[in-house]
Write a protein that holds these residues in place. Structure first.
Motif, PDB file in Angstrom:
ATOM      1  N   GLU A  19      39.996 131.588  91.208  1.00 15.24           N
ATOM      2  CA  GLU A  19      41.433 131.510  91.478  1.00 15.24           C
ATOM      3  C   GLU A  19      42.103 132.646  90.718  1.00 15.24           C
ATOM      4  O   GLU A  19      41.508 133.210  89.797  1.00 15.24           O
ATOM      5  CB  GLU A  19      42.019 130.157  91.057  1.00 15.24           C
ATOM      6  CG  GLU A  19      41.909 129.841  89.578  1.00 15.24           C
ATOM      7  CD  GLU A  19      42.527 128.500  89.237  1.00 15.24           C
ATOM      8  OE1 GLU A  19      43.710 128.299  89.530  1.00 15.24           O
ATOM      9  OE2 GLU A  19      41.806 127.652  88.671  1.00 15.24           O
ATOM     10  N   PRO A  20      43.324 133.012  91.063  1.00 15.30           N
ATOM     11  CA  PRO A  20      43.972 134.164  90.403  1.00 15.30           C
ATOM     12  C   PRO A  20      44.197 133.921  88.908  1.00 15.30           C
ATOM     13  O   PRO A  20      44.903 132.991  88.527  1.00 15.30           O
ATOM     14  CB  PRO A  20      45.307 134.287  91.142  1.00 15.30           C
ATOM     15  CG  PRO A  20      45.113 133.576  92.438  1.00 15.30           C
ATOM     16  CD  PRO A  20      44.150 132.478  92.160  1.00 15.30           C
ATOM     17  N   LYS A  21      43.592 134.762  88.074  1.00 15.24           N
ATOM     18  CA  LYS A  21      43.850 134.661  86.631  1.00 15.24           C
ATOM     19  C   LYS A  21      45.339 134.811  86.342  1.00 15.24           C
ATOM     20  O   LYS A  21      45.880 134.161  85.456  1.00 15.24           O
ATOM     21  CB  LYS A  21      43.105 135.769  85.886  1.00 15.24           C
ATOM     22  CG  LYS A  21      41.626 135.621  85.778  1.00 15.24           C
ATOM     23  CD  LYS A  21      41.065 136.777  84.962  1.00 15.24           C
ATOM     24  CE  LYS A  21      39.560 136.820  84.998  1.00 15.24           C
ATOM     25  NZ  LYS A  21      39.033 137.978  84.238  1.00 15.24           N
ATOM     26  N   GLN A  22      45.970 135.700  87.078  1.00 16.15           N
ATOM     27  CA  GLN A  22      47.372 136.003  86.826  1.00 16.15           C
ATOM     28  C   GLN A  22      48.254 134.760  86.878  1.00 16.15           C
ATOM     29  O   GLN A  22      49.290 134.698  86.210  1.00 16.15           O
ATOM     30  CB  GLN A  22      47.888 137.022  87.849  1.00 16.15           C
ATOM     31  CG  GLN A  22      47.105 138.331  87.881  1.00 16.15           C
ATOM     32  CD  GLN A  22      46.000 138.332  88.929  1.00 16.15           C
ATOM     33  OE1 GLN A  22      45.339 137.314  89.139  1.00 16.15           O
ATOM     34  NE2 GLN A  22      45.792 139.469  89.581  1.00 16.15           N
ATOM     35  N   LEU A  23      47.836 133.776  87.676  1.00 16.15           N
ATOM     36  CA  LEU A  23      48.668 132.592  87.904  1.00 16.15           C
ATOM     37  C   LEU A  23      48.167 131.340  87.177  1.00 16.15           C
ATOM     38  O   LEU A  23      48.663 130.239  87.417  1.00 16.15           O
ATOM     39  CB  LEU A  23      48.768 132.320  89.408  1.00 16.15           C
ATOM     40  CG  LEU A  23      49.447 133.422  90.218  1.00 16.15           C
ATOM     41  CD1 LEU A  23      49.392 133.111  91.703  1.00 16.15           C
ATOM     42  CD2 LEU A  23      50.893 133.617  89.767  1.00 16.15           C
ATOM     43  N   LEU A  24      47.210 131.501  86.286  1.00 17.69           N
ATOM     44  CA  LEU A  24      46.740 130.357  85.512  1.00 17.69           C
ATOM     45  C   LEU A  24      47.864 129.832  84.621  1.00 17.69           C
ATOM     46  O   LEU A  24      48.609 130.616  84.029  1.00 17.69           O
ATOM     47  CB  LEU A  24      45.548 130.763  84.640  1.00 17.69           C
ATOM     48  CG  LEU A  24      44.241 131.076  85.369  1.00 17.69           C
ATOM     49  CD1 LEU A  24      43.231 131.670  84.395  1.00 17.69           C
ATOM     50  CD2 LEU A  24      43.673 129.831  86.036  1.00 17.69           C
ATOM     51  N   PRO A  25      48.006 128.522  84.487  1.00 20.19           N
ATOM     52  CA  PRO A  25      49.030 127.965  83.585  1.00 20.19           C
ATOM     53  C   PRO A  25      48.746 128.372  82.137  1.00 20.19           C
ATOM     54  O   PRO A  25      47.592 128.328  81.686  1.00 20.19           O
ATOM     55  CB  PRO A  25      48.871 126.450  83.770  1.00 20.19           C
ATOM     56  CG  PRO A  25      48.205 126.288  85.090  1.00 20.19           C
ATOM     57  CD  PRO A  25      47.294 127.465  85.239  1.00 20.19           C
ATOM     58  N   TRP A  26      49.810 128.749  81.426  1.00 23.74           N
ATOM     59  CA  TRP A  26      49.639 129.147  80.029  1.00 23.74           C
ATOM     60  C   TRP A  26      50.923 128.880  79.245  1.00 23.74           C
ATOM     61  O   TRP A  26      51.908 129.577  79.388  1.00 23.74           O
ATOM     62  CB  TRP A  26      49.271 130.634  79.925  1.00 23.74           C
ATOM     63  CG  TRP A  26      48.695 130.954  78.575  1.00 23.74           C
ATOM     64  CD1 TRP A  26      49.382 131.337  77.461  1.00 23.74           C
ATOM     65  CD2 TRP A  26      47.324 130.867  78.187  1.00 23.74           C
ATOM     66  NE1 TRP A  26      48.522 131.498  76.402  1.00 23.74           N
ATOM     67  CE2 TRP A  26      47.253 131.213  76.825  1.00 23.74           C
ATOM     68  CE3 TRP A  26      46.154 130.517  78.863  1.00 23.74           C
ATOM     69  CZ2 TRP A  26      46.043 131.234  76.125  1.00 23.74           C
ATOM     70  CZ3 TRP A  26      44.964 130.534  78.168  1.00 23.74           C
ATOM     71  CH2 TRP A  26      44.910 130.893  76.821  1.00 23.74           C
ATOM     72  N   ASP A  27      50.905 127.829  78.461  1.00 20.25           N
ATOM     73  CA  ASP A  27      52.008 127.500  77.567  1.00 20.25           C
ATOM     74  C   ASP A  27      53.349 127.397  78.305  1.00 20.25           C
ATOM     75  O   ASP A  27      54.356 127.989  77.910  1.00 20.25           O
ATOM     76  CB  ASP A  27      52.096 128.542  76.453  1.00 20.25           C
ATOM     77  CG  ASP A  27      52.964 128.071  75.289  1.00 20.25           C
ATOM     78  OD1 ASP A  27      53.234 126.863  75.192  1.00 20.25           O
ATOM     79  OD2 ASP A  27      53.379 128.930  74.483  1.00 20.25           O
ATOM     80  N   GLY A  28      53.344 126.657  79.399  1.00 22.29           N
ATOM     81  CA  GLY A  28      54.572 126.435  80.150  1.00 22.29           C
ATOM     82  C   GLY A  28      54.953 127.556  81.097  1.00 22.29           C
ATOM     83  O   GLY A  28      55.994 127.488  81.756  1.00 22.29           O
TER      84      GLY A  28
END
Length: 201
Positions: A19-28
């Motif tokens: 899946e796109p790393k760019q769109l991974l959830p990260w701290d809100g």
């Protein structure tokens, strides 16, 4: 004060992540937002190289105070993103002193690390400032003096910045990144690094 341009490479497909790393959830936020905000906090100008998943990512980042470059050849490898991003920066900022290249998948890096690199940089000294991990690995983020811009523009395919750093080992200055220089290439690595990040907060 030096004039360093920041370049974030975010054009890849993330094939191992599924899946796109760019769109991974990260701290809100999404990971790419997190990385952009960390870099902008240095006070320097930032250009982001887009490629895969651009149509999904652009609505998130277009409102931010950044410049965006579209790499239509992203499938050919990272070298094309470095070359295209560097070429764009040279055209837009011909008097820049250097370029700091960073990656989308090192989310533990903080603004403090980028500031250490910028502080160590001496314009006109033909430096290449690289980051070193505590596992004896070294690489991105990398800050290149303008002397090396032409070589970066000539990169092709999967050629990364290491092609330039390996050629000019006598120019290298190392900045310690400790355990923060951790890539996330797989779903398992993402979960492990995210847990580390939440404990660091």
């Amino acid at each position: 004060m030096s004039k360093v341009q920041l370049l974030l490479l975010a054009a890849g497909r993330s094939s191992r992540m599924k899946e796109p790393k760019q769109l991974l959830p990260w701290d809100g936020k999404k990971l790419i937002e997190h990385q952009i905000l960390n870099l902008l906090a240095t006070g320097e100008s930032l250009t982001v190289v887009m490629g895969a998943y651009a149509e999904k990512i652009l609505p998130l980042i277009e409102p931010l105070p950044i410049d965006i470059v579209h790499n239509d050849c992203w499938e050919d490898g990272m070298g094309t993103s470095i070359a295209q991003g560097t070429s764009h920066l040279l055209e837009q900022h011909p008097n820049m002193d250097g370029i700091l290249i960073s990656l989308i998948d090192q989310p533990l890096l903080t603004t403090a690390h980028f500031n250490k690199m910028l502080t160590a940089f001496q314009p006109g000294s033909k430096q290449i400032i690289i980051s070193k991990a505590d596992i004896q690995w070294s690489g991105a983020p990398v800050l290149f003096d303008k002397t090396f811009i032409r070589e970066l523009i000539q990169l092709k395919g999967d050629e990364g910045a290491k092609k330039v750093t390996n050629k000019h080992k006598d120019a290298i200055v190392t900045i310690d990144g400790g355990a923060l220089l951790t890539d996330i290439d797989t779903p398992l690595a993402y979960q492990e690094v995210l847990q580390r990040y939440m404990k660091m907060k």
